[in-house]
Design a protein around this motif. Sequence first.
Motif, PDB file in Angstrom:
ATOM      1  N   ASN A  18      55.258  34.264  33.477  1.00 48.50           N
ATOM      2  CA  ASN A  18      54.632  35.496  32.853  1.00 48.50           C
ATOM      3  C   ASN A  18      53.291  35.154  32.360  1.00 48.50           C
ATOM      4  OD1 ASN A  18      57.047  37.037  33.212  1.00 48.50           O
ATOM      5  ND2 ASN A  18      58.074  36.523  30.974  1.00 48.50           N
ATOM      6  N   VAL A  19      53.080  33.882  32.039  1.00 48.88           N
ATOM      7  CA  VAL A  19      51.813  33.313  31.325  1.00 48.88           C
ATOM      8  C   VAL A  19      50.738  33.419  32.781  1.00 48.88           C
ATOM      9  CG1 VAL A  19      50.489  31.353  30.467  1.00 48.88           C
ATOM     10  CG2 VAL A  19      52.664  32.098  29.503  1.00 48.88           C
ATOM     11  N   LEU A  20      51.408  32.825  33.713  1.00 46.42           N
ATOM     12  CA  LEU A  20      50.464  32.665  34.891  1.00 46.42           C
ATOM     13  C   LEU A  20      50.293  34.093  35.583  1.00 46.42           C
ATOM     14  CD1 LEU A  20      52.123  29.792  37.121  1.00 46.42           C
ATOM     15  CD2 LEU A  20      49.810  29.852  35.928  1.00 46.42           C
ATOM     16  N   ASN A  21      51.148  35.085  35.380  1.00 44.19           N
ATOM     17  CA  ASN A  21      50.954  36.307  36.055  1.00 44.19           C
ATOM     18  C   ASN A  21      50.039  37.019  35.126  1.00 44.19           C
ATOM     19  OD1 ASN A  21      52.655  36.254  38.238  1.00 44.19           O
ATOM     20  ND2 ASN A  21      54.426  36.932  37.083  1.00 44.19           N
ATOM     21  N   ASN A  22      49.988  36.895  33.916  1.00 51.64           N
ATOM     22  CA  ASN A  22      48.973  37.434  32.803  1.00 51.64           C
ATOM     23  C   ASN A  22      47.491  36.920  33.173  1.00 51.64           C
ATOM     24  OD1 ASN A  22      50.958  39.077  31.613  1.00 51.64           O
ATOM     25  ND2 ASN A  22      51.341  37.570  30.059  1.00 51.64           N
ATOM     26  N   ARG A  23      47.617  35.620  33.365  1.00 52.63           N
ATOM     27  CA  ARG A  23      46.310  35.187  33.693  1.00 52.63           C
ATOM     28  C   ARG A  23      45.658  35.466  34.969  1.00 52.63           C
ATOM     29  NH1 ARG A  23      47.196  28.927  31.127  1.00 52.63           N
ATOM     30  NH2 ARG A  23      47.224  29.754  29.018  1.00 52.63           N
ATOM     31  N   PHE A  24      46.423  35.632  36.009  1.00 53.20           N
ATOM     32  CA  PHE A  24      45.918  36.165  37.224  1.00 53.20           C
ATOM     33  C   PHE A  24      45.402  37.471  37.028  1.00 53.20           C
ATOM     34  CE2 PHE A  24      48.528  32.631  39.538  1.00 53.20           C
ATOM     35  CZ  PHE A  24      47.893  31.809  39.667  1.00 53.20           C
ATOM     36  N   GLU A  25      46.192  38.098  36.353  1.00 53.48           N
ATOM     37  CA  GLU A  25      45.795  39.757  36.167  1.00 53.48           C
ATOM     38  C   GLU A  25      44.202  39.556  35.390  1.00 53.48           C
ATOM     39  OE1 GLU A  25      46.069  43.718  36.438  1.00 53.48           O
ATOM     40  OE2 GLU A  25      47.458  41.973  37.273  1.00 53.48           O
ATOM     41  N   ILE A  26      44.283  38.883  34.430  1.00 56.57           N
ATOM     42  CA  ILE A  26      43.224  39.036  33.713  1.00 56.57           C
ATOM     43  C   ILE A  26      41.901  38.311  34.672  1.00 56.57           C
ATOM     44  CG2 ILE A  26      41.788  37.613  31.883  1.00 56.57           C
ATOM     45  CD1 ILE A  26      44.489  37.507  30.287  1.00 56.57           C
ATOM     46  N   GLY A  27      42.222  37.375  35.337  1.00 56.21           N
ATOM     47  CA  GLY A  27      40.943  36.869  36.288  1.00 56.21           C
ATOM     48  C   GLY A  27      40.721  38.085  37.192  1.00 56.21           C
ATOM     49  N   ARG A  28      41.756  38.679  37.832  1.00 56.47           N
ATOM     50  CA  ARG A  28      41.436  39.734  38.853  1.00 56.47           C
ATOM     51  C   ARG A  28      40.595  40.983  38.146  1.00 56.47           C
ATOM     52  NH1 ARG A  28      43.474  44.707  40.112  1.00 56.47           N
ATOM     53  NH2 ARG A  28      45.063  44.697  38.501  1.00 56.47           N
ATOM     54  N   ASN A  29      41.135  41.351  36.892  1.00 55.94           N
ATOM     55  CA  ASN A  29      40.310  42.297  36.172  1.00 55.94           C
ATOM     56  C   ASN A  29      38.504  41.786  36.141  1.00 55.94           C
ATOM     57  OD1 ASN A  29      42.244  43.952  35.935  1.00 55.94           O
ATOM     58  ND2 ASN A  29      42.881  43.315  34.315  1.00 55.94           N
ATOM     59  N   ILE A  30      38.474  40.545  35.582  1.00 56.46           N
ATOM     60  CA  ILE A  30      37.403  40.185  35.610  1.00 56.46           C
ATOM     61  C   ILE A  30      36.417  40.265  37.021  1.00 56.46           C
ATOM     62  CG2 ILE A  30      35.708  38.133  34.977  1.00 56.46           C
ATOM     63  CD1 ILE A  30      38.108  37.377  32.963  1.00 56.46           C
ATOM     64  N   TYR A  31      37.157  39.699  37.982  1.00 58.93           N
ATOM     65  CA  TYR A  31      36.403  39.621  39.113  1.00 58.93           C
ATOM     66  C   TYR A  31      35.935  40.975  39.692  1.00 58.93           C
ATOM     67  CZ  TYR A  31      35.985  39.667  44.290  1.00 58.93           C
ATOM     68  OH  TYR A  31      35.389  39.647  45.637  1.00 58.93           O
ATOM     69  N   ASN A  32      37.111  42.128  39.544  1.00 62.83           N
ATOM     70  CA  ASN A  32      36.574  43.510  39.881  1.00 62.83           C
ATOM     71  C   ASN A  32      35.559  44.080  38.916  1.00 62.83           C
ATOM     72  OD1 ASN A  32      38.471  43.310  42.057  1.00 62.83           O
ATOM     73  ND2 ASN A  32      40.221  44.193  40.635  1.00 62.83           N
ATOM     74  N   SER A  33      35.526  43.849  37.745  1.00 60.01           N
ATOM     75  CA  SER A  33      34.321  44.309  36.809  1.00 60.01           C
ATOM     76  C   SER A  33      32.980  43.524  37.384  1.00 60.01           C
ATOM     77  CB  SER A  33      34.733  43.778  35.615  1.00 60.01           C
ATOM     78  OG  SER A  33      35.996  44.490  35.158  1.00 60.01           O
ATOM     79  N   LEU A  34      32.933  42.435  37.631  1.00 57.34           N
ATOM     80  CA  LEU A  34      31.798  41.820  38.011  1.00 57.34           C
ATOM     81  C   LEU A  34      31.495  42.357  39.459  1.00 57.34           C
ATOM     82  CD1 LEU A  34      32.379  38.215  36.903  1.00 57.34           C
ATOM     83  CD2 LEU A  34      30.901  39.921  35.897  1.00 57.34           C
ATOM     84  N   ALA A  35      32.429  42.464  40.149  1.00 62.56           N
ATOM     85  CA  ALA A  35      31.781  42.940  41.547  1.00 62.56           C
ATOM     86  C   ALA A  35      31.410  44.562  41.236  1.00 62.56           C
ATOM     87  CB  ALA A  35      33.185  43.217  42.525  1.00 62.56           C
ATOM     88  N   ASN A  36      32.053  45.379  40.624  1.00 62.39           N
ATOM     89  CA  ASN A  36      31.540  46.665  40.386  1.00 62.39           C
ATOM     90  C   ASN A  36      30.245  46.681  39.886  1.00 62.39           C
ATOM     91  OD1 ASN A  36      31.715  49.509  40.401  1.00 62.39           O
ATOM     92  ND2 ASN A  36      32.714  49.462  38.490  1.00 62.39           N
TER      93      ASN A  36
END
Length: 69
Positions: A18-36
Amino acid sequence: MTYFVVEFPTISEIYKNNVLNNRFEIGRNIYNSLANITLKRYKEMIKTQHYRQALELHKTNKREANEAL
């Protein structure tokens, strides 16, 4: 060129997954925000007159274009 992906199941406790999934989700959100943000800045940049002039200058004389930028 071919690519192969090998997936291995994680052997860990549920809360660690669960911790890993949450961290991957946070990383994905950051990446998508920066790409946008980057895409928006690029679109605004290509609209500017200065960019179009530099592009034309680069097509005709690359040395002067590098000095101007």
